[in-house]
Structures are given as C-alpha cells and as structure tokens.
Design a protein around this motif. Structure first.
Motif, PDB file in Angstrom:
ATOM      1  N   ASN A  25       0.236 -10.293   1.502  1.00  0.00           N
ATOM      2  CA  ASN A  25       1.547  -9.390   1.057  1.00  0.00           C
ATOM      3  C   ASN A  25       1.794  -9.300  -0.421  1.00  0.00           C
ATOM      4  OD1 ASN A  25       1.107  -8.603   3.837  1.00  0.00           O
ATOM      5  ND2 ASN A  25       2.684 -10.009   4.687  1.00  0.00           N
ATOM      6  N   LYS A  26       1.527 -10.338  -1.001  1.00  0.00           N
ATOM      7  CA  LYS A  26       2.289 -10.590  -2.213  1.00  0.00           C
ATOM      8  C   LYS A  26       1.515  -9.711  -3.122  1.00  0.00           C
ATOM      9  CE  LYS A  26       4.220 -14.103  -5.402  1.00  0.00           C
ATOM     10  NZ  LYS A  26       4.265 -15.491  -5.508  1.00  0.00           N
ATOM     11  N   ALA A  28      -0.994  -7.361  -2.265  1.00  0.00           N
ATOM     12  CA  ALA A  28      -1.399  -5.938  -1.738  1.00  0.00           C
ATOM     13  C   ALA A  28      -0.620  -5.049  -2.472  1.00  0.00           C
ATOM     14  CB  ALA A  28      -1.268  -6.105  -0.376  1.00  0.00           C
ATOM     15  N   GLY A  29       0.550  -4.958  -2.808  1.00  0.00           N
ATOM     16  CA  GLY A  29       1.466  -3.887  -3.708  1.00  0.00           C
ATOM     17  C   GLY A  29       0.761  -3.743  -4.640  1.00  0.00           C
ATOM     18  N   MET A  30       0.142  -4.463  -5.219  1.00  0.00           N
ATOM     19  CA  MET A  30      -0.338  -4.416  -6.701  1.00  0.00           C
ATOM     20  C   MET A  30      -1.768  -4.001  -6.615  1.00  0.00           C
ATOM     21  SD  MET A  30       1.065  -8.111  -8.186  1.00  0.00           S
ATOM     22  CE  MET A  30       1.536  -7.769  -9.877  1.00  0.00           C
TER      23      MET A  30
END
Lengths: 75, 176
Positions: A25-26, A28-30
């Motif tokens: 998740n950490k 994924a936003g990037m």
C-alpha cells in the motif's frame, strides 16, 4: 532474471515481480504495483535513494524500500 | 460556510491553485513537500462563499510522514467538505489512486487535471469525457499558472456529488 530493485543498473528496465506485503500500500500511491514496468534512472551515492521511471514519471524511493521490491529484468 | 479542501499528490500545483481561487499569495516553489502545514482562504462563488483549505500533498490516505498525517487528519475532520482533487495530468495514474481513495470515503469530488499544458507537451492523451462518464464527477483540465480552466472548476463545484465506488467499478467493466 529476477533481482532486487535496488540492484538494477542504470537504464535497465524491468517489470515488478513482487513487493513485500507490508510495503504494497505504501508504494501503490506512487504508481509502483506488481506488473508495472520500471526503468532505473539514478542511484544516489552513500546508500541514498534511487530514482525510477514509472508511467513516464520519476519516483524516488529509499534504498531500504527498493531492497524489498523484486523486479523481473528485461534482457 | 461550505468548506473546500484542495488535495493531491505533492508538487502538482495545489498552492498555485489556492492562490488562483482565493487571490492569496502563498509561497510556491517547485519542490515536493513545500506545504507541510495548511493554509486557509476564502473564495466568492456565484451564489455562495466558500472556505478553501490548501492541504499538504499526499500520495495516499495511509500517511507515511508528518505532512501526509496532516493531510489525512484534515480530510477526516471535514466530513462534509467538498474536495477538489488536483492531479498532475502528466502523471495521472498516481493522482487517480489518491482521488479514488477520497471518493471511496464518500466525499464529493471535483477532479482538476492540472498541468494540462505539460501533459500535452509530453504527448499524454486523456479522454476527459470517458473519465467523466466512468467516475460520474466533474473533470476539468486546468493550467494553474495561467488560469486556464478555473471558471469551469468554480462552476463545477455545484455539480459535485458523492458517488459509489461500486457503481464506478461497474462502469469500468462496461467500457472494457
């Protein structure tokens, strides 16, 4: 051939094979997810961050994070 | 007064956006993470006034550092607020990720595809109509530094409504 993202060479391209579960998740936003194509742009000295290209955009990652992402390197 | 949160990834032009909307003069610089605290301002709409909040940039709603914590906390505290999701059109995917997270939490969202000029230069083509149809929210191409698209953003505020992620998923399935 599989290797850690942190071990990729300059200009080398690859596809994200696996990401440690707690990291998923950490990053994924990037824009870094399993199956994404990556290209190594820069590795900073003194165990500094690396810069990769994803979808035409540059993203920098701490080396400790890049150590935990496995990439299938294109030959 | 209705509140509007400006949210988006770091370094997409939220503060320039803020200045445009409020006439304020917040410091802008071309580094991610310039805004680590928030700034408040006011904007006159055509029928009502709004309080605009410039939120620090974040990649997702799972905070990884101080600035992101501020961003997530602010969103959670302003349950009834409308969110203008500012996206760097040339790096649209990351922006969509955050935007979808915000939609998922039930907020009314207006999507601003900022840096539209940069995306054009990079030959990034975005089908705005299709995005609008899938997401069912207003989507506006903007160039914050020149002011392009701002009139439409302000006019779109009225049209923004909360949409269900399930419906979005169904529409994605249809267009495949």
């Amino acid at each position: 051939m599989e290797k850690k993202l942190s071990e990729m060479n300059y200009e080398e391209e690859g596809r994200v094979g696996s990401i440690k579960q707690d990291l998923k998740n950490k990053v994924a936003g990037m824009g870094i997810r399993v199956g994404k194509n990556l290209k190594m742009i820069t590795k900073h000295p003194l165990r500094g961050p690396i810069v990769v290209e994803v979808d035409g955009a540059h993203t920098s990652l701490a080396l400790s994070i890049a150590d935990r992402i496995i990439v299938e390197v294109k030959k | 007064m209705k509140k509007i949160l400006l949210m988006g990834n770091p370094n997409v032009g939220k503060s320039v956006f803020f200045n445009r909307l409020t006439g304020a003069n917040v410091i802008e610089s071309n580094y991610p993470g310039t805004t680590v605290d928030y700034t408040k301002g006011y904007m006159k709409g055509d029928s009502e006034d709004f309080e605009i909040i410039d939120v620090p940039g974040t990649f997702s709603l799972e905070a990884k550092d101080k600035a992101e914590e501020v961003a997530v906390k602010m969103l959670e505290e302003e349950k009834g607020a409308l969110v203008i999701c500012v996206i760097d059109a040339s790096k649209i995917e990351r922006g969509l990720y955050l935007c979808l997270e915000i939609i998922e939490r039930g907020y009314s969202v207006v999507m601003a595809l900022n840096m539209w000029d940069v995306a054009e230069d990079k030959n990034v083509q975005i089908d705005i109509e299709k995005l609008k149809n899938i997401l069912n929210i207003p989507v506006v191409p903007t160039v914050a530094i020149s002011g392009k698209g701002f009139k439409e953003v302000v006019l779109s505020i009225k049209k923004a409504a909360s949409v269900g992620v399930k419906e979005i998923m169904e529409r994605v399935g249809e267009t495949k």
